[in-house]
Design a protein around this motif. Structure first.
Motif, PDB file in Angstrom:
ATOM      1  N   GLN A 137       0.337  -2.454 -10.302  1.00  9.03           N
ATOM      2  CA  GLN A 137      -0.321  -2.086  -9.037  1.00  9.03           C
ATOM      3  C   GLN A 137       0.224  -0.764  -8.504  1.00  9.03           C
ATOM      4  O   GLN A 137      -0.537   0.079  -8.015  1.00  9.03           O
ATOM      5  CB  GLN A 137      -0.093  -3.162  -7.977  1.00  9.03           C
ATOM      6  CG  GLN A 137      -0.895  -4.398  -8.137  1.00  9.03           C
ATOM      7  CD  GLN A 137      -0.563  -5.387  -7.009  1.00  9.03           C
ATOM      8  OE1 GLN A 137       0.532  -5.398  -6.467  1.00  9.03           O
ATOM      9  NE2 GLN A 137      -1.538  -6.214  -6.675  1.00  9.03           N
ATOM     10  N   GLN A 151      -6.328   7.480 -21.169  1.00  9.15           N
ATOM     11  CA  GLN A 151      -7.263   7.963 -20.152  1.00  9.15           C
ATOM     12  C   GLN A 151      -6.976   9.398 -19.745  1.00  9.15           C
ATOM     13  O   GLN A 151      -7.882  10.123 -19.347  1.00  9.15           O
ATOM     14  CB  GLN A 151      -7.236   7.071 -18.911  1.00  9.15           C
ATOM     15  CG  GLN A 151      -7.800   5.696 -19.132  1.00  9.15           C
ATOM     16  CD  GLN A 151      -7.607   4.796 -17.923  1.00  9.15           C
ATOM     17  OE1 GLN A 151      -7.174   5.236 -16.877  1.00  9.15           O
ATOM     18  NE2 GLN A 151      -7.925   3.522 -18.093  1.00  9.15           N
ATOM     19  N   THR A 152      -5.727   9.814 -19.814  1.00 10.29           N
ATOM     20  CA  THR A 152      -5.362  11.161 -19.380  1.00 10.29           C
ATOM     21  C   THR A 152      -5.485  12.191 -20.500  1.00 10.29           C
ATOM     22  O   THR A 152      -5.262  13.367 -20.270  1.00 10.29           O
ATOM     23  CB  THR A 152      -3.926  11.194 -18.804  1.00 10.29           C
ATOM     24  OG1 THR A 152      -3.008  10.720 -19.797  1.00 10.29           O
ATOM     25  CG2 THR A 152      -3.837  10.353 -17.551  1.00 10.29           C
ATOM     26  N   LYS A 162       1.608   1.714 -10.139  1.00  4.54           N
ATOM     27  CA  LYS A 162       1.155   2.837 -10.960  1.00  4.54           C
ATOM     28  C   LYS A 162      -0.306   3.159 -10.670  1.00  4.54           C
ATOM     29  O   LYS A 162      -0.684   4.327 -10.574  1.00  4.54           O
ATOM     30  CB  LYS A 162       1.355   2.519 -12.453  1.00  4.54           C
ATOM     31  CG  LYS A 162       1.038   3.670 -13.355  1.00  4.54           C
ATOM     32  CD  LYS A 162       1.961   4.846 -13.095  1.00  4.54           C
ATOM     33  CE  LYS A 162       1.690   5.974 -14.068  1.00  4.54           C
ATOM     34  NZ  LYS A 162       2.517   7.142 -13.802  1.00  4.54           N
ATOM     35  N   LYS A 163      -1.133   2.126 -10.490  1.00  2.00           N
ATOM     36  CA  LYS A 163      -2.538   2.358 -10.138  1.00  2.00           C
ATOM     37  C   LYS A 163      -2.638   3.069  -8.795  1.00  2.00           C
ATOM     38  O   LYS A 163      -3.454   3.976  -8.626  1.00  2.00           O
ATOM     39  CB  LYS A 163      -3.310   1.037 -10.108  1.00  2.00           C
ATOM     40  CG  LYS A 163      -3.595   0.471 -11.473  1.00  2.00           C
ATOM     41  CD  LYS A 163      -4.333  -0.862 -11.370  1.00  2.00           C
ATOM     42  CE  LYS A 163      -4.619  -1.443 -12.733  1.00  2.00           C
ATOM     43  NZ  LYS A 163      -5.305  -2.746 -12.642  1.00  2.00           N
ATOM     44  N   SER A 164      -1.821   2.678  -7.836  1.00  2.93           N
ATOM     45  CA  SER A 164      -1.814   3.340  -6.529  1.00  2.93           C
ATOM     46  C   SER A 164      -1.403   4.798  -6.669  1.00  2.93           C
ATOM     47  O   SER A 164      -1.974   5.674  -6.013  1.00  2.93           O
ATOM     48  CB  SER A 164      -0.850   2.641  -5.572  1.00  2.93           C
ATOM     49  OG  SER A 164      -1.316   1.374  -5.234  1.00  2.93           O
ATOM     50  N   GLN A 165      -0.435   5.035  -7.510  1.00  6.89           N
ATOM     51  CA  GLN A 165       0.033   6.404  -7.729  1.00  6.89           C
ATOM     52  C   GLN A 165      -1.064   7.253  -8.368  1.00  6.89           C
ATOM     53  O   GLN A 165      -1.240   8.415  -8.004  1.00  6.89           O
ATOM     54  CB  GLN A 165       1.277   6.388  -8.608  1.00  6.89           C
ATOM     55  CG  GLN A 165       1.898   7.740  -8.815  1.00  6.89           C
ATOM     56  CD  GLN A 165       3.121   7.686  -9.692  1.00  6.89           C
ATOM     57  OE1 GLN A 165       3.336   6.728 -10.430  1.00  6.89           O
ATOM     58  NE2 GLN A 165       3.941   8.709  -9.620  1.00  6.89           N
ATOM     59  N   ILE A 166      -1.821   6.682  -9.291  1.00  5.16           N
ATOM     60  CA  ILE A 166      -2.905   7.413  -9.949  1.00  5.16           C
ATOM     61  C   ILE A 166      -4.031   7.708  -8.958  1.00  5.16           C
ATOM     62  O   ILE A 166      -4.563   8.816  -8.923  1.00  5.16           O
ATOM     63  CB  ILE A 166      -3.431   6.615 -11.162  1.00  5.16           C
ATOM     64  CG1 ILE A 166      -2.364   6.605 -12.268  1.00  5.16           C
ATOM     65  CG2 ILE A 166      -4.740   7.194 -11.677  1.00  5.16           C
ATOM     66  CD1 ILE A 166      -2.637   5.616 -13.383  1.00  5.16           C
ATOM     67  N   LYS A 167      -4.381   6.710  -8.131  1.00  5.39           N
ATOM     68  CA  LYS A 167      -5.451   6.895  -7.145  1.00  5.39           C
ATOM     69  C   LYS A 167      -5.060   7.870  -6.050  1.00  5.39           C
ATOM     70  O   LYS A 167      -5.900   8.563  -5.489  1.00  5.39           O
ATOM     71  CB  LYS A 167      -5.833   5.553  -6.514  1.00  5.39           C
ATOM     72  CG  LYS A 167      -6.592   4.648  -7.439  1.00  5.39           C
ATOM     73  CD  LYS A 167      -6.906   3.332  -6.751  1.00  5.39           C
ATOM     74  CE  LYS A 167      -7.565   2.373  -7.716  1.00  5.39           C
ATOM     75  NZ  LYS A 167      -7.755   1.050  -7.128  1.00  5.39           N
ATOM     76  N   ASN A 168      -3.792   7.882  -5.702  1.00  3.68           N
ATOM     77  CA  ASN A 168      -3.308   8.733  -4.614  1.00  3.68           C
ATOM     78  C   ASN A 168      -2.151   9.582  -5.131  1.00  3.68           C
ATOM     79  O   ASN A 168      -0.997   9.173  -5.047  1.00  3.68           O
ATOM     80  CB  ASN A 168      -2.854   7.869  -3.439  1.00  3.68           C
ATOM     81  CG  ASN A 168      -2.418   8.695  -2.258  1.00  3.68           C
ATOM     82  OD1 ASN A 168      -2.525   9.913  -2.253  1.00  3.68           O
ATOM     83  ND2 ASN A 168      -1.892   8.016  -1.256  1.00  3.68           N
ATOM     84  N   SER A 209       0.799  -1.219   0.000  1.00  2.00           N
ATOM     85  CA  SER A 209       0.000   0.000   0.000  1.00  2.00           C
ATOM     86  C   SER A 209       0.834   1.272   0.000  1.00  2.00           C
ATOM     87  O   SER A 209       0.307   2.332  -0.279  1.00  2.00           O
ATOM     88  CB  SER A 209      -0.932  -0.005   1.207  1.00  2.00           C
ATOM     89  OG  SER A 209      -0.169  -0.090   2.391  1.00  2.00           O
ATOM     90  N   TYR A 258       1.137   9.881  -3.407  1.00  4.24           N
ATOM     91  CA  TYR A 258       2.005   8.707  -3.381  1.00  4.24           C
ATOM     92  C   TYR A 258       3.367   9.114  -3.919  1.00  4.24           C
ATOM     93  O   TYR A 258       3.472   9.702  -4.981  1.00  4.24           O
ATOM     94  CB  TYR A 258       1.357   7.623  -4.246  1.00  4.24           C
ATOM     95  CG  TYR A 258       2.191   6.412  -4.536  1.00  4.24           C
ATOM     96  CD1 TYR A 258       2.244   5.355  -3.644  1.00  4.24           C
ATOM     97  CD2 TYR A 258       2.903   6.311  -5.724  1.00  4.24           C
ATOM     98  CE1 TYR A 258       2.981   4.220  -3.928  1.00  4.24           C
ATOM     99  CE2 TYR A 258       3.645   5.181  -6.017  1.00  4.24           C
ATOM    100  CZ  TYR A 258       3.683   4.150  -5.109  1.00  4.24           C
ATOM    101  OH  TYR A 258       4.421   3.041  -5.388  1.00  4.24           O
TER     102      TYR A 258
END
Length: 132
Positions: free
Chosen positions: A68, A130-131, A70-76, A19, A79
């Motif tokens: 995972q 997406q961006t 990179k997804k965490s970085q995008i969500k937060n 996380s 990060y």
């Protein structure tokens, strides 16, 4: 191909739903150390064939973790990934270079990496789309 794998290694990421950036880094370093150990056992093309399934699985785990992370970085957005290349990635690069010098091993390892690299590329493309 080697350049892409080097980038993959330098990010030092791995599995089990980490996380924080430190969790991703620790998992990645652990996986890289395990991959180094596997590569150290390779002296011939036949050795590489014998270890190929383990190596492919670890490369794919590393790919999954990178996605995972990179997804965490995008969500937060706060990060803060730690991209310190560290001694572990240098050791892995050295082992890969050594194994690449063994006849036919470079091409074989590139084939082991291919699926993971394509998945990373596809993921990166989807993020860019997406961006836009």
């Amino acid at each position: 191909m080697k350049g892409l794998f080097t980038i993959l290694i330098l990010t030092l990421l791995t599995a089990c739903a980490p996380s924080t950036s430190a969790d991703f880094k620790n998992e990645g370093e652990s996986l890289c150390r395990s991959l180094i150990h596997d590569l150290q056992n390779i002296e011939t093309y036949d050795d590489l064939l014998a270890h190929s399934n383990k190596i492919r699985k670890k490369i794919n785990k590393l790919c999954d973790l990178m996605i995972q992370a990179k997804k965490s970085q995008i969500k937060n957005p706060t990060y803060a990934p730690d991209f310190d290349s560290s001694i572990v990635s240098d050791l892995l690069a050295e082992e890969l270079d050594r194994v690449y010098t063994i006849e036919n091993c470079k091409e074989f390892i590139e084939n082991l990496e291919r699926d993971a690299l394509h998945r990373l590329d596809d993921f990166d493309r989807s993020i860019k789309e997406q961006t836009r």
